[in-house]
Scaffold this motif. Sequence first.
Motif, mmCIF file in Angstrom:
data_model
loop_
_atom_site.group_PDB
_atom_site.id
_atom_site.type_symbol
_atom_site.label_atom_id
_atom_site.label_comp_id
_atom_site.label_asym_id
_atom_site.label_seq_id
_atom_site.Cartn_x
_atom_site.Cartn_y
_atom_site.Cartn_z
ATOM 1 N N ALA A 76 0.825 -1.207 0.000
ATOM 2 C CA ALA A 76 0.000 0.000 0.000
ATOM 3 C C ALA A 76 0.857 1.254 0.000
ATOM 4 O O ALA A 76 0.455 2.298 -0.511
ATOM 5 C CB ALA A 76 -0.925 -0.007 1.221
ATOM 6 N N VAL A 77 2.081 1.150 0.553
ATOM 7 C CA VAL A 77 2.975 2.310 0.592
ATOM 8 C C VAL A 77 3.439 2.682 -0.815
ATOM 9 O O VAL A 77 3.680 3.844 -1.121
ATOM 10 C CB VAL A 77 4.189 2.028 1.519
ATOM 11 C CG1 VAL A 77 5.263 3.099 1.381
ATOM 12 C CG2 VAL A 77 3.735 1.941 2.966
ATOM 13 N N ILE A 78 3.536 1.705 -1.708
ATOM 14 C CA ILE A 78 4.028 2.025 -3.056
ATOM 15 C C ILE A 78 2.899 2.150 -4.083
ATOM 16 O O ILE A 78 3.117 2.696 -5.164
ATOM 17 C CB ILE A 78 5.099 1.002 -3.525
ATOM 18 C CG1 ILE A 78 6.035 1.673 -4.545
ATOM 19 C CG2 ILE A 78 4.476 -0.275 -4.089
ATOM 20 C CD1 ILE A 78 7.327 0.946 -4.802
ATOM 21 N N CYS A 79 1.692 1.702 -3.794
ATOM 22 C CA CYS A 79 0.633 1.700 -4.815
ATOM 23 C C CYS A 79 0.284 3.123 -5.256
ATOM 24 O O CYS A 79 -0.166 3.933 -4.459
ATOM 25 C CB CYS A 79 -0.627 1.015 -4.288
ATOM 26 S SG CYS A 79 -1.993 1.131 -5.474
#
Lengths: 266, 81
Positions: B58-61
């Motif tokens: 979720a941190v990179i999406c």
Amino acid sequence: MATLQANEQVVYQRPRALTEVNTHYCPGCTHGVAHRLVAEVLDEMGLQDRTVGVACVGCSVFAYNYFDIDWVQAPHGRAPAVATGVKRSLPHDSIVFTYQGDGDLASIGTAEIIHAAARGENITVIYINNANYGMTGGQMAPTTLPGQKTTSSQTGRDVELQGYPIRAAELLANLDGASYVVRRSLHDPKNIRMAKKAIQTAFETQVRGLGFSLVELLSICPTNWGMTPVESLGWLNDHMIPYYPIGDFKVISALQKETCASKAEG
Amino acid sequence: MPVKGRIVVDDVFCKGCELCASVCPQKVIQMAPERITAKGYHPAELFKDGCTGCAVCAVICPEAAITVYREAPRARVAAEA
Ligand SMILES: Cc1ncc(C[n+]2csc(CCOP(=O)(O)OP(=O)(O)O)c2C)c(N)n1
Ligand code: SF4
Ligand code: SF4
């Protein structure tokens, strides 16, 4: 579907400050990551209801569709000038930020950004450096690296002919009016977390009335770089970071306590 | 026992960019080979057990398409008794 089951907690969910609109960005484009981080910070700092964004010209021109806040869309490069007017004419507690690409900020908008920083305007600038002009088809930008191939430097940027890339954060940090000027990168989760902390500090600078803040974010443009999104993250790490080091170029003393504190936390 | 988690990917937003799969420490995300979104992408999905709910995906999406859930820590009462 996304319903919470017994004995479960939500660890991450879409920030409230984003609208439920699907972006037009290419798959993997880190404009989306930058949007998400700004939205998370607006949520966490409770700023959504009093923030105005100033969108630029470039791929992020439609940013106003993606955040659930007020927006003005400025002519190419003029976002810091428009933001100056908006900030000065609104009540004191309004928060104003620009969201600009490197073609916008470091080329056609060079004068506006320099003078906004020199005046110490109490605005925040989110500056996306993806080393080319994304929207118009991947032409050379002021940030294109020496030797980098683009649609308008097909044998690679020749510094003899086309000059050297501009390190905007370092340049602006020299101005007395600038209070918080840093560079971060969006190429892996650790760096994305550091970028979010910097965006937080930048908005904090404005909330406390401490003057001009800017966060440069190294970003990928897989479509125009001609790579997959995953390959692009590697290219950013290998080629952009050596030229554009991550760092804090200006942090006024009133902010330094926070920066140390946030380092200790992280 | 490792912490148990799961992700739910919203197909409205997912563009199958593979960034989440590339950073998942447990390597439990794939682009669904036989499913396609309205926009024409193979969306991300969990394809095997092992998700710990670490939320690195979720941190990179870039599309904020991922919701991450984690099993709540169990009360320690039993251990004390
Ligand atoms: C006055 C003016 N000149 C030129 C253009 C054409 N133009 C549109 S976007 C753009 C560059 C955008 O590049 P960048 O700021 O790097 O943003 P990106 O698309 O990469 O996010 C240019 C030159 C324009 N729209 N207006
Ligand atoms: S052209 Fe580049 S900057 Fe623009 S949306 Fe696509 S990947 Fe992003
Ligand atoms: S990072 Fe987001 S958009 Fe990309 S494949 Fe994973 S869930 Fe889909």
